[in-house]
Design a protein around this motif. Sequence first.
Motif, PDB file in Angstrom:
ATOM      1  N   GLU A 165       3.302  12.350  -4.552  1.00  0.00           N
ATOM      2  CA  GLU A 165       4.356  11.375  -4.249  1.00  0.00           C
ATOM      3  C   GLU A 165       3.799   9.958  -4.234  1.00  0.00           C
ATOM      4  OE1 GLU A 165       8.207  10.920  -1.316  1.00  0.00           O
ATOM      5  OE2 GLU A 165       7.004  12.740  -1.332  1.00  0.00           O
ATOM      6  N   ARG A 166       2.562   9.805  -3.813  1.00  0.00           N
ATOM      7  CA  ARG A 166       1.932   8.486  -3.831  1.00  0.00           C
ATOM      8  C   ARG A 166       1.972   7.888  -5.234  1.00  0.00           C
ATOM      9  NH1 ARG A 166      -4.546   7.767  -3.052  1.00  0.00           N
ATOM     10  NH2 ARG A 166      -4.417   6.351  -1.294  1.00  0.00           N
ATOM     11  N   LYS A 167       1.574   8.669  -6.230  1.00  0.00           N
ATOM     12  CA  LYS A 167       1.544   8.161  -7.603  1.00  0.00           C
ATOM     13  C   LYS A 167       2.937   7.838  -8.115  1.00  0.00           C
ATOM     14  CE  LYS A 167      -0.905  11.702  -8.796  1.00  0.00           C
ATOM     15  NZ  LYS A 167      -1.584  12.719  -9.610  1.00  0.00           N
ATOM     16  N   ALA A 168       3.913   8.676  -7.760  1.00  0.00           N
ATOM     17  CA  ALA A 168       5.281   8.429  -8.200  1.00  0.00           C
ATOM     18  C   ALA A 168       5.834   7.145  -7.594  1.00  0.00           C
ATOM     19  CB  ALA A 168       6.172   9.618  -7.851  1.00  0.00           C
ATOM     20  N   VAL A 169       5.577   6.920  -6.314  1.00  0.00           N
ATOM     21  CA  VAL A 169       6.067   5.716  -5.650  1.00  0.00           C
ATOM     22  C   VAL A 169       5.376   4.481  -6.220  1.00  0.00           C
ATOM     23  CG1 VAL A 169       6.165   4.461  -3.444  1.00  0.00           C
ATOM     24  CG2 VAL A 169       6.762   6.897  -3.537  1.00  0.00           C
ATOM     25  N   MET A 170       4.071   4.567  -6.441  1.00  0.00           N
ATOM     26  CA  MET A 170       3.351   3.438  -7.035  1.00  0.00           C
ATOM     27  C   MET A 170       3.921   3.092  -8.409  1.00  0.00           C
ATOM     28  SD  MET A 170      -0.623   4.162  -5.968  1.00  0.00           S
ATOM     29  CE  MET A 170      -1.258   2.707  -6.800  1.00  0.00           C
ATOM     30  N   ALA A 171       4.208   4.124  -9.194  1.00  0.00           N
ATOM     31  CA  ALA A 171       4.755   3.908 -10.535  1.00  0.00           C
ATOM     32  C   ALA A 171       6.133   3.246 -10.463  1.00  0.00           C
ATOM     33  CB  ALA A 171       4.831   5.223 -11.292  1.00  0.00           C
ATOM     34  N   ASP A 172       6.935   3.664  -9.501  1.00  0.00           N
ATOM     35  CA  ASP A 172       8.272   3.088  -9.358  1.00  0.00           C
ATOM     36  C   ASP A 172       8.214   1.616  -8.931  1.00  0.00           C
ATOM     37  OD1 ASP A 172       9.622   5.368 -10.118  1.00  0.00           O
ATOM     38  OD2 ASP A 172       9.921   6.086  -8.074  1.00  0.00           O
ATOM     39  N   GLY A 181       0.823  -1.194   0.000  1.00  0.00           N
ATOM     40  CA  GLY A 181       0.000   0.000   0.000  1.00  0.00           C
ATOM     41  C   GLY A 181       0.861   1.249   0.000  1.00  0.00           C
ATOM     42  N   VAL A 182       0.407   2.264  -0.722  1.00  0.00           N
ATOM     43  CA  VAL A 182       1.087   3.559  -0.738  1.00  0.00           C
ATOM     44  C   VAL A 182       0.031   4.614  -0.444  1.00  0.00           C
ATOM     45  CG1 VAL A 182       2.544   5.145  -2.029  1.00  0.00           C
ATOM     46  CG2 VAL A 182       2.672   2.692  -2.508  1.00  0.00           C
ATOM     47  N   ILE A 183       0.196   5.334   0.651  1.00  0.00           N
ATOM     48  CA  ILE A 183      -0.868   6.219   1.105  1.00  0.00           C
ATOM     49  C   ILE A 183      -0.279   7.523   1.657  1.00  0.00           C
ATOM     50  CG2 ILE A 183      -0.932   5.243   3.445  1.00  0.00           C
ATOM     51  CD1 ILE A 183      -4.019   5.451   3.286  1.00  0.00           C
ATOM     52  N   PRO A 184      -0.895   8.656   1.355  1.00  0.00           N
ATOM     53  CA  PRO A 184      -0.414   9.918   1.926  1.00  0.00           C
ATOM     54  C   PRO A 184      -0.770  10.032   3.402  1.00  0.00           C
ATOM     55  CG  PRO A 184      -2.304  10.308   0.494  1.00  0.00           C
ATOM     56  CD  PRO A 184      -1.967   8.858   0.359  1.00  0.00           C
ATOM     57  N   GLN A 185       0.034  10.804   4.127  1.00  0.00           N
ATOM     58  CA  GLN A 185      -0.125  10.914   5.562  1.00  0.00           C
ATOM     59  C   GLN A 185      -1.513  11.402   5.958  1.00  0.00           C
ATOM     60  OE1 GLN A 185       2.238  10.125   8.147  1.00  0.00           O
ATOM     61  NE2 GLN A 185       0.302  10.291   9.260  1.00  0.00           N
ATOM     62  N   HIS A 186      -2.097  12.312   5.174  1.00  0.00           N
ATOM     63  CA  HIS A 186      -3.397  12.857   5.588  1.00  0.00           C
ATOM     64  C   HIS A 186      -4.490  11.791   5.583  1.00  0.00           C
ATOM     65  CE1 HIS A 186      -4.198  13.286   1.185  1.00  0.00           C
ATOM     66  NE2 HIS A 186      -5.469  13.225   1.550  1.00  0.00           N
ATOM     67  N   LEU A 187      -4.353  10.759   4.735  1.00  0.00           N
ATOM     68  CA  LEU A 187      -5.334   9.679   4.755  1.00  0.00           C
ATOM     69  C   LEU A 187      -5.060   8.701   5.892  1.00  0.00           C
ATOM     70  CD1 LEU A 187      -5.877   8.945   0.951  1.00  0.00           C
ATOM     71  CD2 LEU A 187      -7.343  10.226   2.527  1.00  0.00           C
ATOM     72  N   VAL A 188      -3.808   8.565   6.298  1.00  0.00           N
ATOM     73  CA  VAL A 188      -3.509   7.801   7.509  1.00  0.00           C
ATOM     74  C   VAL A 188      -4.148   8.494   8.708  1.00  0.00           C
ATOM     75  CG1 VAL A 188      -1.679   6.978   9.045  1.00  0.00           C
ATOM     76  CG2 VAL A 188      -1.349   6.897   6.558  1.00  0.00           C
ATOM     77  N   ASP A 189      -4.027   9.807   8.743  1.00  0.00           N
ATOM     78  CA  ASP A 189      -4.613  10.581   9.841  1.00  0.00           C
ATOM     79  C   ASP A 189      -6.133  10.440   9.888  1.00  0.00           C
ATOM     80  OD1 ASP A 189      -2.042  11.432  10.375  1.00  0.00           O
ATOM     81  OD2 ASP A 189      -2.284  13.367   9.354  1.00  0.00           O
TER      82      ASP A 189
END
Length: 198
Positions: A87-94, A60-68
Amino acid sequence: MRVAVFTGSHAGPPSHAAAATTFARDLAAAGVGIVYGGGHVGMMGVVADAALAAGGEVIGVIPQHLVDDEVAHPGLPRLEVVPSMHERKAVMADLADAFVALPGAAGTLEELFEAWTWGMLGLHAKPTALLDVDGFWQPLLAQLRRMVDDGYLDVARLDAFGVVVDAVGLLSFIEGYEHPPRKWRTGPPPPAGDRSAG
């Protein structure tokens, strides 16, 4: 191999959840990992739960605000927390070797089209596809064909865009995929894992 799965944070109709469950389970059975948005809600949660139950790799790749907001899936063995949606999309793509969109809404479309556009621009050479459940994506495909007809989209781009109905179809599409030339350049595409402009 890993596939980035874009899909909705709402559940949708039962037939969509059933298709997502089968799709994720079949990817896991084929030894294919899933990279997704890291949530436990909606179709995202359905995909993650089905793959995990089948013993598959799920990242899973998730931004901090959704964790919050307590949206993060609590049962993931690997959850990448990032500062922003970008950054989520970039990490998922990588992390992924291919992209597929299951039914969803605006966020699903935004992720799908960014990944597809990056490929057009030569930032990667990874396959991009739709999982067409109950004809969900047919109106979108009609619009894309209109873009071709009106000269906004090269037909080679649309021809290279996968439309599949199950995991077997997706894996077959990936295996036979040939990336079209870069939109603004001639010459070979970059390696599949390369997101640099080159």
